[in-house]
Design a protein around this motif. Structure first.
Motif, PDB file in Angstrom:
ATOM      1  N   GLU A 243       3.525  73.612  11.576  1.00 23.82           N
ATOM      2  CA  GLU A 243       3.044  74.474  10.534  1.00 23.82           C
ATOM      3  C   GLU A 243       3.365  73.053   9.159  1.00 23.82           C
ATOM      4  OE1 GLU A 243       4.241  78.328   7.698  1.00 23.82           O
ATOM      5  OE2 GLU A 243       5.474  77.626   9.523  1.00 23.82           O
ATOM      6  N   THR A 244       4.308  72.519   9.054  1.00 22.85           N
ATOM      7  CA  THR A 244       4.312  71.448   7.946  1.00 22.85           C
ATOM      8  C   THR A 244       3.339  70.391   8.197  1.00 22.85           C
ATOM      9  OG1 THR A 244       6.772  71.855   8.000  1.00 22.85           O
ATOM     10  CG2 THR A 244       6.046  69.737   7.251  1.00 22.85           C
ATOM     11  N   ALA A 246       0.437  70.423   9.565  1.00 28.58           N
ATOM     12  CA  ALA A 246      -1.077  71.216   9.378  1.00 28.58           C
ATOM     13  C   ALA A 246      -1.079  71.215   7.859  1.00 28.58           C
ATOM     14  CB  ALA A 246      -1.040  72.371   9.932  1.00 28.58           C
ATOM     15  N   ASP A 247      -0.096  71.564   7.110  1.00 24.83           N
ATOM     16  CA  ASP A 247      -0.075  71.797   5.636  1.00 24.83           C
ATOM     17  C   ASP A 247       0.873  71.155   4.926  1.00 24.83           C
ATOM     18  OD1 ASP A 247      -0.646  72.441   3.041  1.00 24.83           O
ATOM     19  OD2 ASP A 247       0.063  74.660   3.149  1.00 24.83           O
ATOM     20  N   SER A 249       1.474  70.277   2.129  1.00 20.92           N
ATOM     21  CA  SER A 249       1.810  70.554   0.524  1.00 20.92           C
ATOM     22  C   SER A 249       3.029  71.662   0.861  1.00 20.92           C
ATOM     23  CB  SER A 249       0.713  71.227  -0.037  1.00 20.92           C
ATOM     24  OG  SER A 249       0.230  72.098   0.601  1.00 20.92           O
ATOM     25  N   SER A 250       3.065  72.282   2.011  1.00 22.17           N
ATOM     26  CA  SER A 250       4.153  73.473   2.061  1.00 22.17           C
ATOM     27  C   SER A 250       5.323  72.988   2.177  1.00 22.17           C
ATOM     28  CB  SER A 250       3.873  74.336   3.405  1.00 22.17           C
ATOM     29  OG  SER A 250       3.974  73.485   4.415  1.00 22.17           O
ATOM     30  N   ASN A 260       0.938  64.612   0.209  1.00 21.26           N
ATOM     31  CA  ASN A 260      -0.154  65.530   0.720  1.00 21.26           C
ATOM     32  C   ASN A 260      -0.765  65.148   1.842  1.00 21.26           C
ATOM     33  OD1 ASN A 260       0.855  67.905  -0.821  1.00 21.26           O
ATOM     34  ND2 ASN A 260      -0.636  67.532  -2.482  1.00 21.26           N
ATOM     35  N   GLN A 261      -0.484  63.828   2.010  1.00 21.26           N
ATOM     36  CA  GLN A 261      -1.153  63.065   3.137  1.00 21.26           C
ATOM     37  C   GLN A 261      -0.197  62.623   4.335  1.00 21.26           C
ATOM     38  OE1 GLN A 261      -3.532  59.715   1.665  1.00 21.26           O
ATOM     39  NE2 GLN A 261      -4.319  60.654   0.137  1.00 21.26           N
ATOM     40  N   SER A 281      -6.684  72.343  17.059  1.00 24.10           N
ATOM     41  CA  SER A 281      -6.030  72.314  15.671  1.00 24.10           C
ATOM     42  C   SER A 281      -5.081  73.243  15.693  1.00 24.10           C
ATOM     43  CB  SER A 281      -7.101  72.800  14.688  1.00 24.10           C
ATOM     44  OG  SER A 281      -7.691  73.981  14.935  1.00 24.10           O
ATOM     45  N   THR A 283      -4.738  75.776  13.749  1.00 28.10           N
ATOM     46  CA  THR A 283      -5.558  77.224  13.584  1.00 28.10           C
ATOM     47  C   THR A 283      -5.979  77.757  15.003  1.00 28.10           C
ATOM     48  OG1 THR A 283      -6.533  76.568  11.437  1.00 28.10           O
ATOM     49  CG2 THR A 283      -7.427  78.710  12.540  1.00 28.10           C
TER      50      THR A 283
END
Length: 564
Positions: A243-244, A246-247, A249-250, A260-261, A281, A283
């Motif tokens: 989860e981290t 994949a995103d 910014s979270s 964010n990269q 992915s 998702t």
């Protein structure tokens, strides 16, 4: 049983021995050796050639070396003399060497005596002497006057008849439970038939074996396909990490304008997690997690593997059924079960492997009673007529000797015109002298063999003592000597009703004054159980005797040199 006084035969010397513990110091090698010889005899339960005074069951018994008083059963087969000392010390080593030399000489004399008796032993003399007397009677014309068989001829006939009966009988019989020989024969017949059927059905067996191998391989392939078709889910920690990644910014802990990269390492970590599950992915992973299923191709591989496995299983059942339906195979199988069941009645269990060997083990070889009876009758005839002392000889040797004797026994005698009466009388006289020596040897040979055997055993025991003679200063402590003597005393006491004296020969090299006194205190304790006699040149032993007094021990001193 304790020796209180030892008298040296032929001289006025005597050793007064303490009933508990005696130390011999400075005594001559000859006196030590004579004492040891007598103590070995005494230890074995004999008072022959022993003069002195013994205490037995609370009574004092005088021994004169000739008569044998009733002392009951005493003695032991165990060693009663223990040597501990340095090989370089002349007193202890010399005593042991003296014992060995005497024992070897005794063995030599006994062996020579036995060989002399054996050389006089000639069982064929009676037959030879009878033959000469027959020839003399023929020369004198007296054979016609004795139509009746002589005593010797009747003896030959008796031995011949008994010998013939013995050789006509089997020495041993095989005792086998009823029904076992027949059962073994049936098992062996079945094995021959099984081998014949197996040879003719070899192709069918090969086909079944090949299908069975393929069936097992198909089972392994099915297990592999089923394992590969199991859906893979990430662990709780791995899902949080996915989860981290994949995103980014979270993750509020990330700082800077590049927060964010993903770094290169993080990108590789993300790819590893997705590949582990088999999705492209994050998702797709969350959708897959709602209904985890294996990929279609892997599910199809499982179906194909199971179908192949079941097909081979069905083929295997069909071929085995065909084999079972074969009447010869069915007959062998039924017969096999029947034989195993019958074998269980004898063995208590039964497996086809080594079944014949197990049944054969039930057989027992025993002596033939009829053969034993006839053999005893032959021994008695030979013994009663002084032909052979066959009581202790193996049966095979008795039979061999009897066969030779019968072959050498004279038959009908024709007078030799060239022989004179004087020559025959001379030969008869020589044989009568030999016969006397033979009969003397026959009466003494058993005793001579026993004496030679006893002398040999004594020599072996002394050589074993020589091999265990070690250097105390480098290998033994006082405690080890104490333990050895206590073990020897224990083995003697456990096998005798009356204790016998134990002798320790040592100068206790390498032991301190304190160690020697401690060792003799242990000897003193042991002397309450059996008498101890210590032969030593160590003066600390005398000091210990002087300290404890006559209540516990005494010393026998030899003549000491006078110092100027």
């Amino acid at each position: 049983m304790r020796l209180l006084r030892y008298d040296f035969a032929g001289e006025h010397t005597k050793f007064e021995l303490h009933p508990l513990l005696t130390v011999l110091h400075g005594t001559s090698l000859e006196h030590q050796h004579r004492l040891l010889r007598s103590l070995r005899e005494f230890g074995s339960g004999s008072v022959n050639n022993l003069s002195g005074l013994v205490e037995h069951d609370g009574l004092l018994v005088q021994l004169d070396g000739i008569s044998a008083p009733d002392l009951g059963n005493f003695g032991t087969e165990q060693e009663v003399v223990a040597y501990f000392g340095s090989e370089q010390h002349p007193s202890t080593q010399g005593l042991l060497a003296q014992e060995v030399m005497y024992s070897e000489r005794k063995l030599e004399i006994a062996s020579v005596r036995l060989e002399e008796l054996r050389s006089d032993f000639d069982p064929g003399l009676k037959a030879e002497l009878f033959g000469l007397r027959q020839r003399l009677a023929g020369l004198r014309g007296e054979l016609q006057q004795t139509p009746m068989k002589s005593e010797f001829e009747m003896l030959v006939d008796q031995v011949q008849a008994t010998f013939a009966e013995i050789v006509s009988l089997a020495p041993t019989l095989i005792n086998t439970p009823d029904g076992v020989p027949e059962l073994i024969a049936e098992i062996q017949d079945l094995e021959h038939k099984r081998a014949d059927v197996d040879r003719r059905l070899q192709q069918h067996y090969a086909e079944i074996s090949e299908i069975d191998i393929q069936h097992k391989e198909a089972k392994a392939a099915l297990s592999s396909a089923e394992a590969a078709a199991q859906p893979v889910l990430l662990s709780g920690d791995e899902e949080k990490r996915l989860e981290t990644l994949a995103d980014p910014s979270s993750d509020l802990s990330r700082k800077g304008k590049w927060r964010n990269q993903l770094t290169e390492e993080e990108k590789q970590e993300l790819e590893h997690l997705l590949e582990k599950v088999g999705v492209d992915s994050a998702t797709q992973y969350w959708l897959f997690r709602l209904n985890p299923t294996a990929p279609k191709d892997k599910r199809a591989a499982v179906v194909d593997a199971r179908a192949h496995y079941e097909t081979l299983g069905n083929r295997l059942k069909v071929e085995k059924a065909r084999l079972e339906a074969n009447p010869e195979v069915s007959e062998i199988k039924a017969k096999d079960a029947d034989l195993l069941k019958r074998a269980e009645a004898y063995l208590g269990f039964a497996t086809r492997e080594a079944l014949v060997e197990a049944l054969l083990a039930l057989s027992e070889e025993v002596q033939n009673p009829a053969w034993v009876t006839k053999m005893e009758a032959l021994r008695e005839v030979l013994r009663r007529n002084n032909l052979l002392r066959a009581d202790e000889m193996p049966s095979s040797e008795v039979l061999q000797w009897t066969e030779t004797w019968l072959a050498e026994s004279p038959g009908d005698v024709e007078p030799d015109s060239e022989e004179s009466e004087e020559e025959l009388l001379g030969q008869i006289g020589d044989l009568e002298t030999k016969l006397f020596r033979h009969e003397r040897a026959l009466s003494q040979i058993a005793t001579a063999e026993a004496e030679q055997s006893k002398a040999q055993a004594e020599a072996v025991k002394l050589l074993e003592s020589m091999s265990s003679f070690v250097d105390v200063s480098s290998s033994l402590t006082g405690k080890q000597i104490e333990t050895s003597v206590y073990e020897m005393a224990g083995s003697i006491s456990s096998g005798t009703r009356n204790s016998v004296p134990v002798v320790v020969v040592s100068n206790f090299e390498g032991l301190s004054k304190a160690d020697i006194h401690k060792l003799f205190e242990a000897f003193s304790t042991l002397s309450a159980q059996l008498q101890l006699i210590v032969i030593t040149e160590n003066r600390e032993a005398l000091a210990w005797v002087s300290n404890v007094g006559l209540e516990k021990a005494s010393a026998v001193l030899g003549r000491q040199p006078v110092r100027s």
